[in-house]
Design an enzyme around this catalytic site. Sequence first.
Site, PDB file in Angstrom:
ATOM      1  N   ASP A  50      97.524  39.525  42.870  1.00  0.00           N
ATOM      2  CA  ASP A  50      97.277  38.951  41.540  1.00  0.00           C
ATOM      3  C   ASP A  50      98.167  39.612  40.494  1.00  0.00           C
ATOM      4  OD1 ASP A  50      95.187  37.414  42.476  1.00  0.00           O
ATOM      5  OD2 ASP A  50      93.831  37.993  40.827  1.00  0.00           O
ATOM      6  N   TYR A 140      82.737  56.329  35.574  1.00  0.00           N
ATOM      7  CA  TYR A 140      83.534  55.925  34.403  1.00  0.00           C
ATOM      8  C   TYR A 140      84.279  57.124  33.823  1.00  0.00           C
ATOM      9  CZ  TYR A 140      84.689  53.909  29.822  1.00  0.00           C
ATOM     10  OH  TYR A 140      85.361  53.467  28.703  1.00  0.00           O
ATOM     11  N   LYS A 144      88.374  57.600  33.655  1.00  0.00           N
ATOM     12  CA  LYS A 144      89.137  57.663  32.401  1.00  0.00           C
ATOM     13  C   LYS A 144      89.942  58.960  32.296  1.00  0.00           C
ATOM     14  CE  LYS A 144      88.191  53.613  30.734  1.00  0.00           C
ATOM     15  NZ  LYS A 144      89.258  52.623  30.518  1.00  0.00           N
TER      16      LYS A 144
HETATM   17  N1  LIG Z   1      83.869  49.793  23.797  1.00  0.00           N
HETATM   18  C1  LIG Z   1      83.985  51.109  23.766  1.00  0.00           C
HETATM   19  O1  LIG Z   1      83.196  51.825  23.134  1.00  0.00           O
HETATM   20  C2  LIG Z   1      85.104  51.785  24.529  1.00  0.00           C
HETATM   21  C3  LIG Z   1      85.256  53.172  24.362  1.00  0.00           C
HETATM   22  C4  LIG Z   1      86.265  53.828  25.045  1.00  0.00           C
HETATM   23  C5  LIG Z   1      87.112  53.119  25.878  1.00  0.00           C
HETATM   24  N2  LIG Z   1      86.949  51.778  26.032  1.00  0.00           N
HETATM   25  C6  LIG Z   1      87.856  51.089  26.944  1.00  0.00           C
HETATM   26  O2  LIG Z   1      88.528  50.054  26.251  1.00  0.00           O
HETATM   27  C7  LIG Z   1      88.866  49.022  27.186  1.00  0.00           C
HETATM   28  C8  LIG Z   1      88.376  47.693  26.643  1.00  0.00           C
HETATM   29  O3  LIG Z   1      86.976  47.795  26.494  1.00  0.00           O
HETATM   30  P1  LIG Z   1      86.100  46.756  25.659  1.00  0.00           P
HETATM   31  O4  LIG Z   1      85.116  47.564  24.914  1.00  0.00           O
HETATM   32  O5  LIG Z   1      86.964  45.778  24.962  1.00  0.00           O
HETATM   33  O6  LIG Z   1      85.326  46.073  26.866  1.00  0.00           O
HETATM   34  P2  LIG Z   1      85.014  44.543  27.159  1.00  0.00           P
HETATM   35  O7  LIG Z   1      83.960  44.570  28.230  1.00  0.00           O
HETATM   36  O8  LIG Z   1      84.737  43.811  25.912  1.00  0.00           O
HETATM   37  O9  LIG Z   1      86.395  44.035  27.759  1.00  0.00           O
HETATM   38  C9  LIG Z   1      86.860  44.429  29.023  1.00  0.00           C
HETATM   39  C10 LIG Z   1      87.686  43.282  29.578  1.00  0.00           C
HETATM   40  O10 LIG Z   1      88.185  43.674  30.878  1.00  0.00           O
HETATM   41  C11 LIG Z   1      88.111  42.538  31.709  1.00  0.00           C
HETATM   42  N3  LIG Z   1      88.072  42.923  33.117  1.00  0.00           N
HETATM   43  C12 LIG Z   1      87.057  43.560  33.771  1.00  0.00           C
HETATM   44  N4  LIG Z   1      87.370  43.666  35.070  1.00  0.00           N
HETATM   45  C13 LIG Z   1      88.588  43.098  35.242  1.00  0.00           C
HETATM   46  C14 LIG Z   1      89.423  42.893  36.371  1.00  0.00           C
HETATM   47  N5  LIG Z   1      89.069  43.277  37.594  1.00  0.00           N
HETATM   48  N6  LIG Z   1      90.619  42.280  36.175  1.00  0.00           N
HETATM   49  C15 LIG Z   1      90.993  41.850  34.935  1.00  0.00           C
HETATM   50  N7  LIG Z   1      90.232  42.014  33.835  1.00  0.00           N
HETATM   51  C16 LIG Z   1      89.038  42.622  34.000  1.00  0.00           C
HETATM   52  C17 LIG Z   1      86.808  41.840  31.295  1.00  0.00           C
HETATM   53  O11 LIG Z   1      86.783  40.489  31.734  1.00  0.00           O
HETATM   54  C18 LIG Z   1      86.855  41.995  29.781  1.00  0.00           C
HETATM   55  O12 LIG Z   1      87.477  40.899  29.150  1.00  0.00           O
HETATM   56  C19 LIG Z   1      88.233  49.416  28.514  1.00  0.00           C
HETATM   57  O13 LIG Z   1      89.193  50.021  29.343  1.00  0.00           O
HETATM   58  C20 LIG Z   1      87.180  50.413  28.101  1.00  0.00           C
HETATM   59  O14 LIG Z   1      86.856  51.335  29.135  1.00  0.00           O
HETATM   60  C21 LIG Z   1      85.970  51.094  25.370  1.00  0.00           C
END
Ligand SMILES: NC(=O)c1ccc[n+]([C@@H]2O[C@H](COP(=O)([O-])OP(=O)(O)OC[C@H]3O[C@@H](n4cnc5c(N)ncnc54)[C@H](O)[C@@H]3O)[C@@H](O)[C@H]2O)c1
Length: 232
Positions: A50, A140, A144
């Site tokens: 993919d 997680y 990270k």
């Molecule tokens: N929200 C927070 O507080 C936070 C804090 C620190 C880090 N992050 C990181 O930021 C990034 C985005 O997080 P977010 O809050 O927007 O989360 P979110 O859940 O809104 O978005 C994550 C996206 O990843 C996609 N995804 C999941 N598995 C997948 C796969 N196998 N292939 C392709 N796409 C896939 C999902 O469909 C989704 O659209 C992540 O890596 C998350 O760990 C988020």
Amino acid sequence: MTGASGGIGRALSEHLVAQGLSVFGLDLVEDPDPPAGVRSLPLDVTAPGDVERAAAAVYELASGPVDLVCCAGIVEDDVAAEDMSIAQFDAVMAVNLRGVFLSCQAFGRRLLAGSGGSIVNIASMSGNQVVNYPQRQSAYNASKAAVTALTKSLAVEWGPRGVRVNAVSPGYVDTPLLALKKHQFDQWKPGIVLARFAGTSEIARAVAFLLGSDSSYCCGTELVVDGGYSLR
Ligand SMILES: NC(=O)c1ccc[n+]([C@@H]2O[C@H](COP(=O)([O-])OP(=O)(O)OC[C@H]3O[C@@H](n4cnc5c(N)ncnc54)[C@H](O)[C@@H]3O)[C@@H](O)[C@H]2O)c1
């Protein structure tokens, strides 16, 4: 950008489009209603075929230089380490670490073969800065921390050949990722120095900085954007 349909991914897509860039939004399913200027393509970041197909498609369709943001990520919901199944552990690692590696490799090969470029990986403060409390999310947190180590490793390998690799480590952002943990928001808030959660656009601006030429001397940098949470 992987994970483009999520909370941070969508805000970042809109921010980059507003800066005049074209965005290829890569996510599990094609977005039926992507923001203007975003072309949606499906991919599962855990599947090498993919990722390779998506990278080839982006290069075929792009009219200018290509950069990469790895934003796809998942989190387990408060699972005690002693109770976590191997399947749960592997699922988180597959998206958060293997997915970032595969994406960086597929796009990195092309960037190295071309005129270079910039890669930004979304890590988290829940890697090198803190172990969040009270939620239990050992897979997680470990994934990270590994994303940051991977980012630095790629930066050292690829920087001399014109590909900058950096990471943004957000603190708490109110997105679907945290939907299952909303009952814990009140517990986290007192720890945030700025006394509020991040807006997705605040993370987007940090990513855009590392992606673009304003950060031309950043190489293997982890930019922590956590409102001061990890300071205390
Ligand atoms: N929200 C927070 O507080 C936070 C804090 C620190 C880090 N992050 C990181 O930021 C990034 C985005 O997080 P977010 O809050 O927007 O989360 P979110 O859940 O809104 O978005 C994550 C996206 O990843 C996609 N995804 C999941 N598995 C997948 C796969 N196998 N292939 C392709 N796409 C896939 C999902 O469909 C989704 O659209 C992540 O890596 C998350 O760990 C988020």
